[in-house]
Design an enzyme around this catalytic site. Structure first.
Site, mmCIF file in Angstrom:
data_model
loop_
_atom_site.group_PDB
_atom_site.id
_atom_site.type_symbol
_atom_site.label_atom_id
_atom_site.label_comp_id
_atom_site.label_asym_id
_atom_site.label_seq_id
_atom_site.Cartn_x
_atom_site.Cartn_y
_atom_site.Cartn_z
ATOM 1 N N LEU A 56 0.808 -0.957 0.040
ATOM 2 C CA LEU A 56 -0.095 -0.031 -0.027
ATOM 3 C C LEU A 56 0.901 1.280 0.067
ATOM 4 O O LEU A 56 0.867 2.093 -0.749
ATOM 5 C CB LEU A 56 -0.964 0.103 1.427
ATOM 6 C CG LEU A 56 -1.516 1.133 1.652
ATOM 7 C CD1 LEU A 56 -2.550 1.700 0.758
ATOM 8 C CD2 LEU A 56 -2.028 1.259 2.851
ATOM 9 N N ASP A 57 1.662 1.306 1.051
ATOM 10 C CA ASP A 57 2.462 2.652 1.198
ATOM 11 C C ASP A 57 3.672 1.981 1.876
ATOM 12 O O ASP A 57 3.769 1.736 2.996
ATOM 13 C CB ASP A 57 2.023 3.500 2.300
ATOM 14 C CG ASP A 57 2.864 4.659 2.691
ATOM 15 O OD1 ASP A 57 4.041 4.670 1.982
ATOM 16 O OD2 ASP A 57 2.506 5.547 3.489
ATOM 17 N N PRO A 58 4.737 1.553 0.956
ATOM 18 C CA PRO A 58 5.104 1.774 -0.400
ATOM 19 C C PRO A 58 4.173 0.703 -1.225
ATOM 20 O O PRO A 58 4.154 -0.260 -0.680
ATOM 21 C CB PRO A 58 6.474 1.671 -0.406
ATOM 22 C CG PRO A 58 6.836 0.640 0.352
ATOM 23 C CD PRO A 58 5.745 0.972 1.639
#
Length: 891
Positions: free
Chosen positions: A611-613
């Site tokens: 997701l993030d990253p």
């Protein structure tokens, strides 16, 4: 006839002379031994030693601790009288003994343990325990491997397994005959554990025998015949019970004739030795010497020569995979055909459907000498019906088929006698186990061969005799992984909650197989059980490189969901074995260094695919690439992301809940950060300034959000191709209030990962220590000091009060202040059943068009978790990794 049983109990005392010599050696140093509580099976009421054994030890000056247990059949007052100390904490003992395995979390490091570990055949269920023993450098003595010069087991419950098994199957026969329409004297025999002691059970068997001798068995069922296999203690114990009935023993070949007689005033039995049923496949001859060395050349004719004339088979053979099976599924089908000779039958006195009615498999080897016995029965559900179409009717004595009883912990039904008997066999060896020091090399111990050869683990490794366990296990694993051909094989490392969407997505394709490898075997098993073509294995990637390597080699792709610090190690094995790899973590410097090696190996390693990253990069690049195609330049870029509880679950001072270990989340709050604002590099130092630099985020005003910068944002200018941007910031989102509450923790010095064992403190004592105050100050003075320390922040005080940290609540045991806080918050802030999480991501890209006009593109993503399915975090991290894996697999 009762003498038979009592000779079992009168063997005590014979061994005591041999102990005296060894006993004298121990009076010099005070040894401490403990008997642990049995806690794996509710029926386990035995102990490894009885009170009279303890008395001899305490008389010799040994300190004996006994963990309290209301489940133990011998009351603890008898242990106390024998001089034992009954107490919960047994960490003082250097030798800890039990009957069955302890749960992993109760194993104390660097001690000598003795118990039945059930690991010598690499039994999958106990491999997690074996790894734990190795990790904790425990010296394990396994009773099963304590053998005499002839290889016979010294300490065993075998005889009592035979006794209990025989009582149970007589009870079972009574029930089975009744289901087939016949009341028999066997109905008066109960399950073995219903009797207060063995003599009471023997009395019931005698009463049954008396009725049989009176001619009270139904005529139409014909004589009842028993066949015992094996000549060891198990078989002897079972025969001792049968001998209480009017029984005539015959040779195996005579069973056919006696099963056709009309004499119903007794039962018949035969004892099957190897020469009765084994023959060389080539010429039908039995050669005992050759059989010892080459059992695979032999087969058994039991299925045709003896089984058709047997009512009840009592199996006590030790089986290993080279020895011939006694009965296979096909044999069961034949043995269940109706008999050719029919006795006169009427509706009121029916004949039996077939001769072989019951099998009591005391050796309880699943898939062993009785090939169709695939799972053991239990003391509370002792019987099942097996019909040869492979249908197993659990917990029943009715319907078609053969009654099976295959309980694997039979002696637990007679716990008092079993404890006495076992203790007599173990006791002589306790003297040499007492001085064992698990921190010393094994060769320095003064062990007899009987004890030394039973040591499976010591000093963190498998001892030479048992190194085969690792190989055996890997062979079995490999066979399972390679069983299906034409599959694409994915190795998924980690079984945490983001792993399930990965398995769900990949197994949608029936040509893809996923091996779920985890330190927590149970977790891997639960996950794999939900999906087709998923195989659970246990692996500790950090400490078992050889195992990791052999797993990597058998797969086409590795997905690592382990903490990022493991990735370089895994990547090295992927490079060595030329296997592709996918991770969802940041590309660390250590991973970056492997770039050219990966290229040389011709493999692909995809990082930052979560997701993030992950999703953030993809959304950013989609927007940036389109902007460049339209001739725009990027002047600013800001991206914020947060995993949060859904608003309706955010009612706590942190406005936050943990869906995984809070340790990382807490540590992040004191990280440094660097970002670019209006062409100026802004640097936030480590140590907590980050919480002071949060700003309100109003892009979705219905959510009450704040954000703070995350790590080094400036390094993304180049990979994103936006060197023109004057503002570049990536950050974390939280609900308003999080940073303020965290600030309080930081100011009190609680975000401190320095090693410092926290034991037996209350929060008040710990905070006083952090502030350099005496913990005896009054509550008011204490709260005043805390208030000053957090700069008179009322919200901070409310937070500490809400978490019970201004009180005498105990601090969880941990090796640092931060770890203690993490454990404390994890308990207070977990997602309850029916609660859901959410993730929010927001990208703002400021563009300058060729015409000079400015435009900002806003990209928002909000995902909610499904209370009955995957969390938002699991979906948004797991699915991107799985989709990338699918793309790599498909080339």
């Amino acid at each position: 006839a009762g003498e038979v049983m009592f000779r079992l109990l009168s063997r005590q005392g014979k061994r005591t002379q041999s102990c005296l010599a060894s006993q004298q050696r121990y009076e010099h140093h005070r040894a401490v031994m403990a008997i642990r509580r049995e806690d794996v099976n509710p029926w386990e009421r035995r102990a490894p030693l009885a009170p009279r054994h303890i008395k001899e030890l305490t008389n010799a000056g040994v300190k004996v601790l006994v963990q309290p247990s209301n489940r133990r059949a011998i009351h603890e007052k008898y242990y106390t009288r024998a001089g034992a100390v009954v107490q919960e904490d047994i960490s003082e003992a250097s030798l800890i003994i039990g009957v069955k395995r302890p749960p992993e979390e109760k194993v104390i490091p660097r001690k000598t343990y003795a118990f039945f570990s059930h690991t010598i055949k690499a039994q999958e269920a106990n491999m997690g325990l074996l790894e734990d023993l190795l990790k904790k450098e425990v010296r394990l003595i396994d009773y099963e491997k304590m053998v005499d010069a002839n290889g016979f087991r010294i300490v065993a419950f075998g005889q009592w397994a035979g006794v209990a098994g025989m009582i149970n199957i007589l009870h079972g026969l009574g029930l089975r005959f009744l289901a087939l329409g016949h009341h028999t004297p066997f109905m008066h025999i109960g399950m073995a554990h219903n009797y207060r002691n063995v003599s009471q059970a023997i009395q019931a068997v005698r009463d049954c025998g008396y009725e049989i001798s009176m001619g009270l068995m139904p005529k139409s069922i014909g004589p009842v015949t028993f066949c015992f296999t094996g000549t060891g203690n198990v078989s002897k114990g079972a025969q001792d019970i049968l001998n209480e009935l009017p029984v005539e023993y015959v040779e195996p070949h005579e069973l056919k004739d006696v099963s056709e007689t009309e004499d119903m005033t007794k039962v018949y039995a035969t004892v099957l030795s190897r020469h009765h049923h084994l023959m060389r496949k080539s010429d039908g001859i039995y050669d005992p010497m050759e059989y010892e060395n080459h059992p695979e050349l032999y087969t058994s004719h039991f299925r045709t020569s003896v089984a058709p004339y047997t009512t009840c088979l009592i199996n006590g053979i030790y089986w290993d995979r080279h020895t011939p099976r006694l009965l296979r599924r096909l044999d069961a089908q034949k043995l269940m055909r109706p008999p050719k000779i029919s006795r006169a039958a009427t509706e009121g006195s029916p004949v039996l459907p077939h001769k072989l009615l019951a099998i009591c498999d005391i050796s309880a080897d699943t898939g062993g000498s009785i090939g169709f016995m695939n799972e053991c029965t239990t003391i509370d559900k002792p019987f099942c019906m097996y019909d040869a179409d492979q249908h197993i009717d659990h917990d029943s004595v009715e319907g078609n088929g053969i009654l099976m009883c295959s309980i694997d912990n039979l002696p637990a039904q007679l716990p008092i006698e079993a404890t006495e008997y076992f203790g007599d066999r173990l006791f002589p060896y306790i003297w040499e186990m007492l001085p064992s020091d698990a921190t010393r090399p094994l060769e320095e111990e003064d062990f007899s061969p009987q004890v030394r050869d039973a040591v499976i683990t010591s000093n963190g490794v498998l001892t030479p005799k048992f190194q085969y366990i690792e190989k055996l296990r890997e062979r079995r694993e490999k066979a399972q992984i390679m069983k299906k051909t034409g599959m694409k094989r994915v190795l998924l490392l980690g079984s945490g909650y983001v792993s399930e969407p990965v398995v769900e997505y990949l197994t949608r394709d029936e040509r893809t197989q996923v091996t779920v490898a985890s330190v927590l075997l149970k977790q891997a098993e639960e996950l794999a059980a939900k999906y087709p073509n998923a195989i659970p294995v246990t692996l500790d990637a950090g400490s078992q490189e050889g195992h990791l390597d052999s797993l990597v080699k058998d797969h086409d792709l590795v997905i690592s969901m382990l903490p990022y610090s493991f990735h370089p190690l895994i990547a090295k094995h992927c490079i060595k074995r030329k296997v592709n790899m996918v991770t969802a973590s940041y590309l660390s410097p250590a991973m970056k260094e492997l770039h050219s090696s990966a290229e040389e190996a011709g493999i692909t390693i995809v990082n930052e695919m979560g997701l993030d990253p992950g999703i953030d990069h993809m959304l950013a690049m989609e927007c940036i690439d389109q902007a460049k195609a339209d001739g725009c330049t990027v002047e600013s870029y800001s991206s914020f992301c947060g995993g949060l509880p859904a608003p309706e679950c955010s009612d706590n001072p942190l406005r936050y809940k943990f869906s995984w270990s809070p340790y990382g989340v807490l540590l992040n709050t004191i990280s440094p950060a660097i970002f670019l604002r209006d062409n100026e590099v802004v640097s936030i130092p480590a140590g907590g300034s980050l919480m002071e630099s949060s700003m309100p985020m109003d892009f979705l005003p219905g959510f009450n959000l704040e954000g703070f910068p995350n790590r080094d944002s400036t390094k993304y200018a180049e990979p994103y191709g936006i060197e023109t941007a004057h503002t570049l910031v990536r950050g974390t989102l939280r609900f308003k209030g999080f940073t303020k509450a965290m600030s309080g923790f930081v100011k009190l010095g609680l975000i401190n990962s320095e090693p410092c064992p926290i034991l037996h403190h209350t929060w008040k004592e710990l905070l006083c220590m952090q502030m350099g105050l005496s913990s005896s100050i009054s509550q008011d003075a204490f709260e005043e000091a805390v208030y000053e320390r957090i700069e008179k922040d009322d919200f901070g005080m409310d937070t500490l009060r809400w978490f019970g940290m201004l009180s005498d609540e105990l601090v969880p045991h941990a090796d640092s202040v931060l770890a203690a806080l993490a454990k404390h918050l994890e308990v207070k802030l977990f997602f309850d059943k029916g609660e859901r999480d959410m993730i929010i991501m927001r990208n703002d890209v400021g563009l300058r068009h060729p015409t000079g006009e400015l435009e900002t593109k806003h990209i928002s993503l909000v995902v909610y978790g499904d209370p009955n399915g995957f969390s938002a975090m699991a979906k948004t991290v797991g699915y991107p990794a799985a989709i990338a894996a699918r793309m790599v697999l498909d080339g």
